[in-house]
Design a protein around this motif. Sequence first.
Motif, PDB file in Angstrom:
ATOM      1  N   GLU A   1       0.823  -1.205   0.000  1.00 28.69           N
ATOM      2  CA  GLU A   1       0.000   0.000   0.000  1.00 28.69           C
ATOM      3  C   GLU A   1       0.861   1.261   0.000  1.00 28.69           C
ATOM      4  N   LEU A   2       1.990   1.225   0.724  1.00 30.05           N
ATOM      5  CA  LEU A   2       2.866   2.396   0.763  1.00 30.05           C
ATOM      6  C   LEU A   2       3.476   2.663  -0.608  1.00 30.05           C
ATOM      7  N   GLU A   3       3.874   1.617  -1.323  1.00 28.65           N
ATOM      8  CA  GLU A   3       4.425   1.803  -2.667  1.00 28.65           C
ATOM      9  C   GLU A   3       3.361   2.344  -3.618  1.00 28.65           C
ATOM     10  N   ARG A   4       2.120   1.877  -3.473  1.00 26.45           N
ATOM     11  CA  ARG A   4       1.039   2.388  -4.317  1.00 26.45           C
ATOM     12  C   ARG A   4       0.784   3.871  -4.019  1.00 26.45           C
ATOM     13  N   LEU A   5       0.861   4.235  -2.732  1.00 24.86           N
ATOM     14  CA  LEU A   5       0.689   5.634  -2.366  1.00 24.86           C
ATOM     15  C   LEU A   5       1.812   6.497  -2.930  1.00 24.86           C
ATOM     16  N   TYR A   6       3.049   5.994  -2.838  1.00 23.84           N
ATOM     17  CA  TYR A   6       4.186   6.733  -3.397  1.00 23.84           C
ATOM     18  C   TYR A   6       4.009   6.981  -4.892  1.00 23.84           C
ATOM     19  N   SER A   7       3.540   5.973  -5.623  1.00 22.71           N
ATOM     20  CA  SER A   7       3.372   6.128  -7.072  1.00 22.71           C
ATOM     21  C   SER A   7       2.308   7.181  -7.396  1.00 22.71           C
ATOM     22  N   LEU A   8       1.217   7.220  -6.603  1.00 26.69           N
ATOM     23  CA  LEU A   8       0.182   8.236  -6.832  1.00 26.69           C
ATOM     24  C   LEU A   8       0.716   9.637  -6.555  1.00 26.69           C
ATOM     25  N   ILE A   9       1.508   9.782  -5.496  1.00 26.53           N
ATOM     26  CA  ILE A   9       2.069  11.099  -5.185  1.00 26.53           C
ATOM     27  C   ILE A   9       3.036  11.541  -6.276  1.00 26.53           C
ATOM     28  N   ASP A  10       3.864  10.598  -6.772  1.00 30.19           N
ATOM     29  CA  ASP A  10       4.784  10.940  -7.862  1.00 30.19           C
ATOM     30  C   ASP A  10       4.010  11.394  -9.105  1.00 30.19           C
ATOM     31  N   LYS A  11       2.879  10.758  -9.362  1.00 23.41           N
ATOM     32  CA  LYS A  11       2.106  11.063 -10.563  1.00 23.41           C
ATOM     33  C   LYS A  11       1.416  12.419 -10.462  1.00 23.41           C
ATOM     34  N   TYR A  12       0.902  12.754  -9.272  1.00 28.60           N
ATOM     35  CA  TYR A  12       0.116  13.982  -9.108  1.00 28.60           C
ATOM     36  C   TYR A  12       0.817  14.993  -8.198  1.00 28.60           C
ATOM     37  N   HIS A  13       2.130  14.928  -8.119  1.00 30.56           N
ATOM     38  CA  HIS A  13       2.848  15.810  -7.202  1.00 30.56           C
ATOM     39  C   HIS A  13       2.618  17.281  -7.534  1.00 30.56           C
ATOM     40  N   ALA A  14       2.591  17.615  -8.816  1.00 31.31           N
ATOM     41  CA  ALA A  14       2.398  19.018  -9.214  1.00 31.31           C
ATOM     42  C   ALA A  14       1.031  19.530  -8.769  1.00 31.31           C
ATOM     43  N   GLU A  15      -0.021  18.724  -8.965  1.00 27.64           N
ATOM     44  CA  GLU A  15      -1.363  19.138  -8.561  1.00 27.64           C
ATOM     45  C   GLU A  15      -1.463  19.283  -7.038  1.00 27.64           C
ATOM     46  N   ILE A  16      -0.811  18.366  -6.312  1.00 22.57           N
ATOM     47  CA  ILE A  16      -0.845  18.437  -4.843  1.00 22.57           C
ATOM     48  C   ILE A  16      -0.133  19.697  -4.358  1.00 22.57           C
ATOM     49  N   ALA A  17       1.053  19.964  -4.909  1.00 23.37           N
ATOM     50  CA  ALA A  17       1.818  21.135  -4.500  1.00 23.37           C
ATOM     51  C   ALA A  17       1.093  22.440  -4.827  1.00 23.37           C
ATOM     52  N   ALA A  18       0.287  22.425  -5.925  1.00 28.51           N
ATOM     53  CA  ALA A  18      -0.448  23.626  -6.314  1.00 28.51           C
ATOM     54  C   ALA A  18      -1.730  23.809  -5.518  1.00 28.51           C
ATOM     55  N   GLY A  19      -2.053  22.877  -4.642  1.00 27.63           N
ATOM     56  CA  GLY A  19      -3.267  22.974  -3.835  1.00 27.63           C
ATOM     57  C   GLY A  19      -4.525  22.551  -4.560  1.00 27.63           C
ATOM     58  N   GLN A  20      -4.383  21.929  -5.733  1.00 29.45           N
ATOM     59  CA  GLN A  20      -5.549  21.504  -6.496  1.00 29.45           C
ATOM     60  C   GLN A  20      -6.035  20.114  -6.089  1.00 29.45           C
TER      61      GLN A  20
END
Length: 366
Positions: A55-74
């Motif tokens: 589950e942690l590896e799956r979470l890491y992959s999602l964060i890597d994929k959407y890191h820009a959107e997360i950092a932008a607050g979207q």
Amino acid sequence: MKRLHKTLLVLFLGLVAATGISAMQASEARMGDTVITFRFLPENDVFLLKGNQAELERLYSLIDKYHAEIAAGQMPVYVDGYCASLSAEKDNLNTAFVRANRVKSELITHKGLKEADFVTGNYARAYRNNKDVVVVTFCIPTKEESKQPETVKEQPKREEPKVVAEPKPEPVVEEEQPRTSQPVVNPESIQRDVPYSFAVRTNLLYDALLLPTLGVEWRVNRDLSVKLDGSLSWWGGEHGKVQKMWLVNPEVRWYLLRDKRFYVGASGSYGEYNIYKYPLGGILSKDTGYQGTMWNTGLTVGYQLYLSHSFSVDFNLGLGYTRSEYDSFGMADGVRVYKERYKSKNFWGPTQAGISLVWTIGNNRK
């Protein structure tokens, strides 16, 4: 006319059912495979990789994929702690709070996220029959939504994952708590997350040398503690083998590294002694006794090996400066004969050593 009414009613119900199914499908499509669940052991707030690695590896992959959107607050990352394995509701809320922070710390440390990127909730109840979990959820917009920026900005409020209710739910427990950027539970301080609050200890190494030792340790916070040990032996008599000695040993410790098991400290000792042929006297000399005072100061290093929820073994060694002022004596026909008077000795080297059994009180660690 009645037949017409029935026909219209059937059409209306069919339209409502179709609309509800479409809404459910749209909601499922919105959520997709974006719910990650981390399991914790009952009465334990330590985030273990065993059983959670996939589950942690799956979470890491999602964060890597959407890191820009997360950092932008979207795209905020929702972190929800659930605990229902403790007897008191307050304890469940506090434990859920600590566990959620454990997961957030993993993402902040290894993926560079910030506290502002999270929306946190904590609940004193189970999540789908799981009493000890932290759920991380991403609300990922569909392709159609990504083409319409204004729709993304007005993203509907995320629904709380369904929870299996108790047979007789109480409104206060089941009431949904409003989501905010701050944790719902607000304990007095994050420093509640301390491996233990207070400990009673005995140095088994000194005990084996017939120098019984009892000590206490107060954990000020996760990194700092204050310890005080006292030793007392009163064996033998004046005209034979004797070991009469008392010693106090205060120490300040700084716990290091992630698990807070390794530590360094500053310590000192003071005591008086009168020893001859008992275990300590036998180590120093077979035919000479010593009486006097001593004090030392130095640095210590150590490591605590956890045995269970309440017990651990503490290994430590101290190095520094020691000064002793003493008289030496021998025995002749049962009479003490002094060999040297008013002597002193100074040396650099070991100041203490310990293999201590520790009983922790008020602990949160495993």
